[in-house]
Write an enzyme that holds these catalytic residues in place. Structure first.
Site, PDB file in Angstrom:
ATOM      1  N   ASP A   1       0.787  -1.252   0.117  1.00  0.00           N
ATOM      2  CA  ASP A   1      -0.076  -0.012  -0.167  1.00  0.00           C
ATOM      3  C   ASP A   1       0.749   1.265  -0.162  1.00  0.00           C
ATOM      4  O   ASP A   1       2.176   1.058   0.414  1.00  0.00           O
ATOM      5  CB  ASP A   1      -1.007  -0.015   1.236  1.00  0.00           C
ATOM      6  CG  ASP A   1      -1.466   1.165   1.262  1.00  0.00           C
ATOM      7  OD1 ASP A   1      -2.539   1.581   0.519  1.00  0.00           O
ATOM      8  OD2 ASP A   1      -1.629   1.914   2.286  1.00  0.00           O
TER       9      ASP A   1
ATOM     10  N   ASP B   1      -1.169  -0.717   6.135  1.00  0.00           N
ATOM     11  CA  ASP B   1      -1.121   0.185   7.421  1.00  0.00           C
ATOM     12  C   ASP B   1      -2.152  -0.177   8.164  1.00  0.00           C
ATOM     13  O   ASP B   1      -2.665   0.778   8.969  1.00  0.00           O
ATOM     14  CB  ASP B   1      -0.909   1.578   6.986  1.00  0.00           C
ATOM     15  CG  ASP B   1      -2.033   2.269   6.171  1.00  0.00           C
ATOM     16  OD1 ASP B   1      -2.895   1.188   5.879  1.00  0.00           O
ATOM     17  OD2 ASP B   1      -2.268   3.532   6.042  1.00  0.00           O
TER      18      ASP B   1
ATOM     19  N   ASP C   1      -6.659  -1.684   5.151  1.00  0.00           N
ATOM     20  CA  ASP C   1      -6.290  -2.639   4.064  1.00  0.00           C
ATOM     21  C   ASP C   1      -6.645  -4.067   4.314  1.00  0.00           C
ATOM     22  O   ASP C   1      -6.009  -5.129   3.954  1.00  0.00           O
ATOM     23  CB  ASP C   1      -4.752  -2.986   3.754  1.00  0.00           C
ATOM     24  CG  ASP C   1      -4.207  -1.245   3.244  1.00  0.00           C
ATOM     25  OD1 ASP C   1      -4.964  -0.948   1.900  1.00  0.00           O
ATOM     26  OD2 ASP C   1      -3.333  -0.677   3.848  1.00  0.00           O
TER      27      ASP C   1
END
Length: 623
Positions: A323, A516, A520
């Site tokens: 990410d 994080d 996610d």
């Protein structure tokens, strides 16, 4: 050394002394000599014999205690008293060394993760009272002296200091905190006393969650551990029946086929030697210990691994997907410019900040921060978050849209194009375009080196997944030179991209996703291994991922893979060494070349060597 180990050591020393005295003193009476040997035998082996009898009673006879009991009783029955006693003695010496080594490794791991606070100070009648952290309630004020551990999570209400976070992150870099900053349990106060108002009770604090994660890590077993357990279950009965065949078939062949004499004693002795060699202790003990040590060493480095199955999967990583925000970038967004049309800049920021009032997204926080005034949440009628697009809010009966170009297009709002690099947040009020806010983020200082280290580890493909606009994403990630950049992704699009990557990998390869936290969660769950940036103990990260990095340093991703590689290398070393030595010695014993002393090495010696090798997995500091 615990009491049981001390007791067993004393028993071993007494038995060694007695055995030496029997061998060197002139004993003319054979009955007395046999009685002395049997005294030593029962002194050193009574617990093994008892366990063997219990195994037979419970119909679980095929274990190392049964094998050792059969081998030593058989040797004594053949009149080899010295060897029978010696085998039991050396087996117990090996068991003691194994117990000591395992105990030391567990103690080392406990010390490495010794972050549980023993006490907390609370103020009562202008005095400090020392209490158990379990007795502190949410909202209580605690005082943390210099050198003390932070006992519970909370917010600083008085004072400022530096905290040593190394017990959680594995790094000695201090963290400065002042009034209004949050602190988490497990850190150590370094410079000045502070007062903290607790926000969680001890059971829900970061330190409790971390310790619980480490303690329960062994419940998720790797394929290697499962294989060894199944191997031992089938291997030991096969060896026992093979030893029985070795006792009966060769003498029958010699007598009836070759016409030679009966020689059962020779073949019984070879079969007993065969049994001693065959004990699978080295594998059954050293393999789980290797994983346990690897998980403990990783925990000391600030990498919390929830099970040995994830450690094994991590070692097979060939694909890594990141990410962007908060993972590769700092996630510290700042408003750089405000472009307004039709209304003033202050009014634009006012509506935008109120629309973002209930969002914890870094972009929303940066807008609220730029507003620099206290929000009046009574003005907010309703707020609706639209995934991957932005927010629709009712502020004082005015419809406010704040988000990306997709949100504006979906609501038929014509925007003024912006060529600035970075994140662009458009604002519309009552269907009229009012301008946009330009927000910037920065790459983390270690992100570029993290990608380089992953390349050096043989990672085949590195990708970045983000919801940002492509132009802004390309600008910020260009120095990293990743293989793929997927931009403008909705949460479901991220899932689809990870599914595509999963299809490209081979069966023995692993896809690793680094995010994080809870934002996610679907992708962290979908990937073979999900790693979350822990932000010093974020609840969301600890719950969502298979592996948690207790700081936000992407370099720890490469370190985690190196730890897994070292652990698996040690596991395979022990498997090859233990099985190789045993196979060679079993063949030698079947042909009468190996004696009982070689059998002792093949069992006890190999076990001690394998256990010592397993403990190497604890040392991860220089990886």
């Amino acid at each position: 050394m615990n009491k049981k180990q001390k007791k067993n050591l004393i028993r071993i020393i007494i038995s060694v002394i007695l055995l030496i005295l029997i061998r060197i003193l002139p004993i003319n009476d054979q009955k007395i000599e046999i009685a002395l040997y049997m005294t030593v035998y029962f002194l050193i082996g009574y617990d093994i014999l008892r366990k063997a009898l219990l195994s037979i009673k419970n119909r679980e006879s095929f274990d190392e205690n049964f094998l050792m009991a059969v081998a030593t009783v058989g040797a004594i029955a053949l009149g080899d008293y010295a060897e029978g006693v010696a085998v039991m003695l050396f087996y117990q010496i090996g068991e003691w060394f194994q117990s000591y080594a395992v105990g030391r490794s567990r103690k080392n791991i406990t010390e490495l993760m010794d972050i549980r606070p023993d006490y907390a100070y609370i103020e009562q009648d202008n005095e400090l009272v020392k209490v158990d952290p379990d007795d502190v309630e949410i909202g209580d004020t605690i005082v943390i002296k210099v050198g003390d551990k932070v006992p519970l999570d909370g917010i600083v209400i008085e004072g400022e200091t530096s905290l040593n976070t190394s017990a959680l992150t594995g790094e000695a870099k201090p963290k400065d905190v002042a009034v209004g900053d949050s602190v988490i349990s497990g850190c150590i106060n370094m410079t000045s006393p502070i007062k903290v108002q607790t926000t969680r009770n001890f059971e829900e604090s970061t330190v409790s969650k971390v310790l619980d994660l480490i303690e329960n890590a062994t419940s998720n077993k790797s394929r290697s551990e499962d294989f060894i357990s199944k191997f031992a279950r089938y291997y030991t009965p096969i060896v026992c029946y093979s030893a029985l065949a070795l006792t009966i078939l060769p003498p029958l062949y010699i007598r009836f086929i070759l016409g030679g004499p009966w020689d059962f004693n020779t073949w019984i002795f070879r079969a007993l030697t065969f049994l001693v060699i065959s004990c699978p202790c080295a594998l059954v003990i050293s393999i789980p210990l290797s994983f346990f040590a690897g998980i403990g060493g990783a925990g000391n480095a600030g990498v919390l691994i929830k099970g040995s199955n994830y450690l094994e999967a991590l070692s097979k990583t060939k694909y890594v997907a990141f990410d962007k925000t908060g993972t590769i970038t700092l996630g510290i967004f700042e408003v750089t410019t405000v472009h307004n049309t039709g209304i003033g800049k202050d009014e634009l920021l006012e509506y935008a900040a109120h629309a973002e009032a209930y969002s914890n997204h870094p972009i929303a926080l940066s807008i609220v921060k730029e507003y620099r005034k206290e929000l009046n949440k009574d003005r907010i009628g309703s707020i609706k978050e639209i995934a991957g697009q932005g927010i629709s809010a009712l502020i004082e009966h005015r419809n406010v849209l704040i988000g990306n170009e997709k949100l504006m297009n979906a609501n038929h709002v014509s925007i003024i194009p912006c060529d600035d690099e970075g994140t662009i947040v458009h604002v519309a009020i009552d269907g009229c375009y009012c301008g946009h806010i330009h927000i910037g983020d920065r790459i983390k200082p270690t992100s570029e080196e993290a990608i380089r280290q992953l390349r050096a580890l043989g990672i085949r493909k590195i990708a970045i997944l983000t919801g940002d606009e492509r132009k802004a994403a390309e600008k910020i990630t260009q120095p990293l030179q990743v293989d793929e950049l997927y931009a403008e992704l909705l949460p479901q699009d991220k899932v689809a991209k990870v599914e595509e990557l999963l299809k490209k990998r081979q069966d023995n390869e692993t896809l690793l996703f680094v995010g994080d936290g809870i934002n996610d969660a679907p992708v962290l769950t979908l990937a073979d291994v999900g790693i979350a940036m822990g932000s010093l103990g974020s609840d969301a990260a600890i719950e969502a991922a298979d592996i948690v990095l207790m700081d936000d340093d992407p370099l720890k991703v490469a370190k985690a893979i190196r730890i897994a590689n070292k652990c698996m290398r040690i596991v395979y070393e022990n498997i090859i060494f233990a099985i190789g030595v045993k196979v060679v010695c079993l063949i030698l014993s079947a042909f009468g070349i190996a004696n009982m002393w070689l059998a002792i090495f093949a069992d006890t010696g190999v076990m001690v060597i394998a256990v010592i090798n397993a403990i190497r997995a604890l040392r991860v500091k220089n990886l």
